[in-house]
Design a protein around this motif. Structure first.
Motif, PDB file in Angstrom:
ATOM      1  N   VAL A   3       0.739  -1.193   0.009  1.00  0.00           N
ATOM      2  CA  VAL A   3      -0.086  -0.003  -0.071  1.00  0.00           C
ATOM      3  C   VAL A   3       0.966   1.174   0.051  1.00  0.00           C
ATOM      4  O   VAL A   3       1.635   1.450   0.982  1.00  0.00           O
ATOM      5  CB  VAL A   3      -1.025  -0.060   1.331  1.00  0.00           C
ATOM      6  CG1 VAL A   3      -1.739   1.255   1.276  1.00  0.00           C
ATOM      7  CG2 VAL A   3      -2.010  -1.235   1.275  1.00  0.00           C
ATOM      8  N   SER A   4       0.869   2.081  -0.824  1.00  0.00           N
ATOM      9  CA  SER A   4       1.662   3.374  -1.059  1.00  0.00           C
ATOM     10  C   SER A   4       0.750   4.239  -1.428  1.00  0.00           C
ATOM     11  O   SER A   4      -0.373   4.223  -1.995  1.00  0.00           O
ATOM     12  CB  SER A   4       2.500   3.103  -2.280  1.00  0.00           C
ATOM     13  OG  SER A   4       3.349   2.174  -2.036  1.00  0.00           O
ATOM     14  N   PHE A   5       1.199   5.627  -1.592  1.00  0.00           N
ATOM     15  CA  PHE A   5       0.486   6.689  -2.162  1.00  0.00           C
ATOM     16  C   PHE A   5       0.788   7.057  -3.649  1.00  0.00           C
ATOM     17  O   PHE A   5       1.991   6.879  -4.088  1.00  0.00           O
ATOM     18  CB  PHE A   5       0.879   8.070  -1.436  1.00  0.00           C
ATOM     19  CG  PHE A   5       0.196   8.347  -0.317  1.00  0.00           C
ATOM     20  CD1 PHE A   5      -1.073   8.623  -0.406  1.00  0.00           C
ATOM     21  CD2 PHE A   5       0.850   8.378   1.085  1.00  0.00           C
ATOM     22  CE1 PHE A   5      -1.712   9.209   0.879  1.00  0.00           C
ATOM     23  CE2 PHE A   5       0.251   8.686   2.040  1.00  0.00           C
ATOM     24  CZ  PHE A   5      -1.026   9.135   1.954  1.00  0.00           C
ATOM     25  N   PHE A   6      -0.186   6.872  -4.456  1.00  0.00           N
ATOM     26  CA  PHE A   6      -0.174   7.188  -5.946  1.00  0.00           C
ATOM     27  C   PHE A   6      -0.591   8.664  -6.213  1.00  0.00           C
ATOM     28  O   PHE A   6      -1.477   8.936  -5.478  1.00  0.00           O
ATOM     29  CB  PHE A   6      -0.952   6.252  -6.825  1.00  0.00           C
ATOM     30  CG  PHE A   6      -0.370   4.864  -6.533  1.00  0.00           C
ATOM     31  CD1 PHE A   6       0.573   4.307  -7.614  1.00  0.00           C
ATOM     32  CD2 PHE A   6      -0.744   3.949  -5.426  1.00  0.00           C
ATOM     33  CE1 PHE A   6       1.026   3.104  -7.218  1.00  0.00           C
ATOM     34  CE2 PHE A   6      -0.126   2.561  -5.411  1.00  0.00           C
ATOM     35  CZ  PHE A   6       0.734   2.026  -6.413  1.00  0.00           C
TER      36      PHE A   6
ATOM     37  N   MET B 175      -4.403  12.379  -5.241  1.00  0.00           N
ATOM     38  CA  MET B 175      -3.637  11.290  -4.618  1.00  0.00           C
ATOM     39  C   MET B 175      -4.684   9.975  -4.288  1.00  0.00           C
ATOM     40  O   MET B 175      -5.838  10.433  -4.075  1.00  0.00           O
ATOM     41  CB  MET B 175      -2.734  11.610  -3.351  1.00  0.00           C
ATOM     42  CG  MET B 175      -1.681  12.583  -3.570  1.00  0.00           C
ATOM     43  SD  MET B 175      -0.745  12.899  -1.756  1.00  0.00           S
ATOM     44  CE  MET B 175      -1.945  14.224  -1.039  1.00  0.00           C
ATOM     45  N   LEU B 176      -3.916   8.976  -3.989  1.00  0.00           N
ATOM     46  CA  LEU B 176      -4.875   7.636  -3.652  1.00  0.00           C
ATOM     47  C   LEU B 176      -3.882   6.822  -2.848  1.00  0.00           C
ATOM     48  O   LEU B 176      -2.893   6.510  -3.432  1.00  0.00           O
ATOM     49  CB  LEU B 176      -5.673   7.175  -4.708  1.00  0.00           C
ATOM     50  CG  LEU B 176      -6.353   5.981  -4.266  1.00  0.00           C
ATOM     51  CD1 LEU B 176      -7.553   6.343  -3.550  1.00  0.00           C
ATOM     52  CD2 LEU B 176      -6.873   5.249  -5.485  1.00  0.00           C
ATOM     53  N   LEU B 177      -4.282   6.539  -1.560  1.00  0.00           N
ATOM     54  CA  LEU B 177      -3.516   5.608  -0.811  1.00  0.00           C
ATOM     55  C   LEU B 177      -4.049   4.097  -1.000  1.00  0.00           C
ATOM     56  O   LEU B 177      -5.234   3.940  -0.657  1.00  0.00           O
ATOM     57  CB  LEU B 177      -3.729   5.862   0.648  1.00  0.00           C
ATOM     58  CG  LEU B 177      -2.821   4.835   1.620  1.00  0.00           C
ATOM     59  CD1 LEU B 177      -1.319   4.936   1.349  1.00  0.00           C
ATOM     60  CD2 LEU B 177      -3.020   5.244   3.130  1.00  0.00           C
ATOM     61  N   GLY B 178      -3.338   3.361  -2.047  1.00  0.00           N
ATOM     62  CA  GLY B 178      -4.061   2.129  -2.474  1.00  0.00           C
ATOM     63  C   GLY B 178      -3.040   1.230  -2.648  1.00  0.00           C
ATOM     64  O   GLY B 178      -1.610   1.220  -2.415  1.00  0.00           O
TER      65      GLY B 178
ATOM     66  N   ASP C 156       9.261   0.234   6.311  1.00  0.00           N
ATOM     67  CA  ASP C 156       8.086  -0.523   6.968  1.00  0.00           C
ATOM     68  C   ASP C 156       6.954  -0.461   6.269  1.00  0.00           C
ATOM     69  O   ASP C 156       6.273   0.585   6.252  1.00  0.00           O
ATOM     70  CB  ASP C 156       7.840  -0.244   8.446  1.00  0.00           C
ATOM     71  CG  ASP C 156       9.186  -0.558   9.371  1.00  0.00           C
ATOM     72  OD1 ASP C 156      10.013  -1.331   9.064  1.00  0.00           O
ATOM     73  OD2 ASP C 156       9.149   0.138  10.513  1.00  0.00           O
ATOM     74  N   TYR C 157       6.416  -1.644   5.633  1.00  0.00           N
ATOM     75  CA  TYR C 157       5.421  -1.435   4.816  1.00  0.00           C
ATOM     76  C   TYR C 157       4.028  -2.321   5.313  1.00  0.00           C
ATOM     77  O   TYR C 157       4.231  -3.380   5.787  1.00  0.00           O
ATOM     78  CB  TYR C 157       5.782  -2.198   3.361  1.00  0.00           C
ATOM     79  CG  TYR C 157       6.886  -1.408   2.664  1.00  0.00           C
ATOM     80  CD1 TYR C 157       6.667  -0.025   2.507  1.00  0.00           C
ATOM     81  CD2 TYR C 157       8.001  -1.997   2.176  1.00  0.00           C
ATOM     82  CE1 TYR C 157       7.694   0.801   1.784  1.00  0.00           C
ATOM     83  CE2 TYR C 157       8.727  -1.189   1.450  1.00  0.00           C
ATOM     84  CZ  TYR C 157       8.831   0.048   1.247  1.00  0.00           C
ATOM     85  OH  TYR C 157       9.713   0.804   0.442  1.00  0.00           O
ATOM     86  N   LEU C 158       2.937  -1.804   4.665  1.00  0.00           N
ATOM     87  CA  LEU C 158       1.916  -2.456   4.903  1.00  0.00           C
ATOM     88  C   LEU C 158       1.251  -3.045   3.696  1.00  0.00           C
ATOM     89  O   LEU C 158       1.439  -2.362   2.368  1.00  0.00           O
ATOM     90  CB  LEU C 158       0.744  -1.466   5.374  1.00  0.00           C
ATOM     91  CG  LEU C 158      -0.813  -1.864   5.865  1.00  0.00           C
ATOM     92  CD1 LEU C 158      -0.870  -2.863   6.908  1.00  0.00           C
ATOM     93  CD2 LEU C 158      -1.702  -0.780   5.925  1.00  0.00           C
TER      94      LEU C 158
END
Length: 422
Positions: A142-145, A264-267, A307-309
C-alpha cells in the motif's frame, strides 16, 4: 470463469489420473482466472516430470466456496496437502487447531537455501510462536499514488514528501491550488483504515506493534496508538478528501483518482490499473502521469519508511501431507518460477531477485521497494482478525470525521482485541 461443473470434472480427471501415483500432493486453491490456472498446471507438470512417482492433484474453488469447504476438508480423509492462506489471525487460528505443520525444517534444509532466497519480511509475516506456518507466495504494498500533472500545477514535489509534516503541507498546498488532495472511499471504511494502520506502524515501530499484539503494557490503547489517531485527526481537520467521501465506495475513490478529480490515492500496488478500469472514460490516467511514494515517517518515532503495509499470501501445509509437499512449495517459490508467475499473472513475487519478472513499470516500482522492506505488516483486518479489524475500520472513520477522540478510539480497539484474545 470456470463453472462449478467444469471444476468438478477437472478434479475428477485429476483424481483418476493420479490413482497409480506413488505419492499424490493435493493442492487446494481459490483461483478462477483461466490464464492463471494454465500457469499453475504447467508448474505442476514440470514438477511431476522431475519427480517420477509424484502427482499433483489441483482443485480450484471460488472465494466463498473455498472458505466454506476448507474447515470440513481439514477434518476429513480428503484433506489437502497444502492450501492457500491470507496469513494473519486466520493463519494463527488454523495453526492452533493442530491440523497444520510448520515448514521450518524445509526452509532450513540445504544450508537454508529456501529461507535465504525468500524475503525475510514475508517469512516473518507467516511466523507465530517462533515457527513458520506458511510458505510466502506473493506480497503487496500500500503506497501513495499521485497525479504528476496536478502536483505540478500546485507546485508540489512528491520526492520531498518524507515526513507526516511534509505530507500535511502538501495537502494544504493542493487545497490552496483548488485541487482535491486525496480520493477517499469512506463508505467502505477499510480504505481509510490504511492511514491509521500506517500511522500506528510509524509511531509504534515493529517492536511496539508486536508488544501490543502480545498484550504488553496498554496494548493498542498505548501512547503510540493514541498518537497515531491524533495524526489522523490532524488530517481529517484539513478536509482532504472529495465531497461525499463518507459515503463513497472504494470504486468511487478509484474513479475520482482515475478521472483526475483528486491528486492522490493511498492504495494497492495495482492502483493505476484498477483506477483506469473504474474511471468514467475507462481510460484513466496514462502510466507516465502517475507516480508513487511510500507512506511518510513520523519525525522522532521508531517506524521507518521501509516498514510496509500490504497483502501477504502463501501456502499452508497440513500435518499429514506427503513429505514431498514442501519440496513442491520450494519449487514454486524458486526465482525462476516466481519470475514466471510475475510475468504471466501480475503478482509481486517473494523470491529474492525475481522482481525483474514484473512487467508493469508502476508495479515493478512497488516490487523493487518490497525487495528492500524491513517489516511487512499484513492488513489489520486479517492480522488482528475480522472482528478487531472491523473496530479499527469504524474507529478510523470516527477519528477522521471528528466524532471520536483518538484516545477513546484506541481504547475501543484494545477492548476488542482483548475480547478476541480470550
Amino acid at each position: 470463469m470456470l463453472s462449478a461443473i467444469a471444476i468438478a470434472v477437472a478434479g475428477y480427471c485429476a483424481s483418476t489420473a493420479t490413482a497409480a501415483a506413488d505419492t499424490t500432493i493435493r493442492w487446494l486453491h481459490l483461483e478462477q482466472v483461466p490464464g492463471t490456472i494454465e500457469v499453475w498446471n504447467k508448474l505442476a507438470k514440470d514438477f511431476e516430470a522431475s519427480h517420477p512417482g509424484v502427482k499433483i492433484e489441483l482443485q480450484f474453488l471460488e472465494n466463498q466456496a473455498f472458505k466454506a469447504k476448507l474447515p470440513t476438508l481439514l477434518q476429513s480423509n480428503e484433506a489437502p496437502s497444502f492450501f492457500y492462506t491470507w496469513g494473519g489471525g486466520v493463519l494463527k487460528a488454523q495453526a492452533e487447531t493442530g491440523m497444520l505443520r510448520p515448514i521450518d525444517a524445509a526452509l532450513d534444509a540445504d544450508g537454508g537455501a529456501w529461507r535465504n532466497g525468500t524475503s525475510a519480511a514475508t517469512i516473518d509475516g507467516m511466523t507465530f510462536d517462533g515457527k513458520v506456518w506458511a510458505a510466502p507466495y506473493k506480497t503487496g504494498l500500500v503506497s501513495f499514488f499521485y497525479n504528476k500533472e496536478l502536483f505540478k500545477k500546485a507546485n508540489v514535489d512528491a520526492t520531498q514528501i518524507k515526513t507526516w509534516g511534509d505530507f500535511l503541507n502538501a495537502v494544504k498546498t493542493l487545497k490552496d491550488a483548488g485541487i482535491v488532495p486525496i480520493a477517499g472511499g469512506g463508505g467502505d471504511k477499510w480504505p481509510i483504515h490504511f492511514y491509521w494502520g500506517y500511522l500506528a506502524m510509524r509511531e509504534a515501530g515493529h517492536d511496539g506493534f508486536e508488544k501490543a499484539k502480545a498484550g504488553e503494557g496498554d496494548g493498542f490503547a498505548g501512547e503510540a496508538f493514541v498518537k497515531a489517531g491524533e495524526h489522523l485527526a490532524e488530517l481529517g481537520k484539513l478536509e482532504p478528501f472529495q465531497n461525499g467521501y463518507l459515503g463513497a465506495t472504494w470504486n468511487d475513490a478509484l474513479a475520482a483518482f482515475g478521472d483526475g478529480r483528486a491528486a492522490m490515492l493511498l492504495g494497492f500496488e495495482n492502483t493505476n490499473d484498477t483506477s483506469r478500469a473504474s474511471s468514467t472514460s475507462g481510460k484513466g490516467q496514462p502510466d507516465d502521469n502517475i507516480g508513487r511514494f511510500p507512506f511518510p515517517v513520523v519525525e522522532g518515532a521508531p517506524g521507518v519508511a521501509t516498514d510496509y503495509l500490504g497483502r501477504l499470501n502463501g501456502w499452508v501445509v497440513t500435518k499429514n501431507a506427503p513429505p514431498e509437499t514442501e519440496e513442491f512449495l520450494k519449487f514454486l517459490g524458486n526465482p525462476e518460477n516466481q519470475k514466471l508467475l510475475a510475468q504471466k499473472t501480475g503478482i509481486i513475487p517473494v523470491a529474492k531477485g525475481s522482481a525483474d519478472g514484473v512487467q508493469n513499470v508502476l508495479l515493478k516500482d512497488s516490487a523493487v521497494a518490497l525487495d528492500q522492506e524491513t517489516w511487512h505488516q499484513n492488513f489489520l483486518d486479517q492480522d488482528l482478525g475480522p472482528n478487531v479489524g472491523g473496530v479499527v475500520n469504524d474507529m478510523t472513520m470516527d477519528i477522521v470525521s471528528g466524532s471520536t477522540s483518538p484516545a477513546d478510539a484506541a481504547q475501543q480497539i484494545q477492548d476488542a482485541y482483548s475480547l478476541e484474545a480470550k
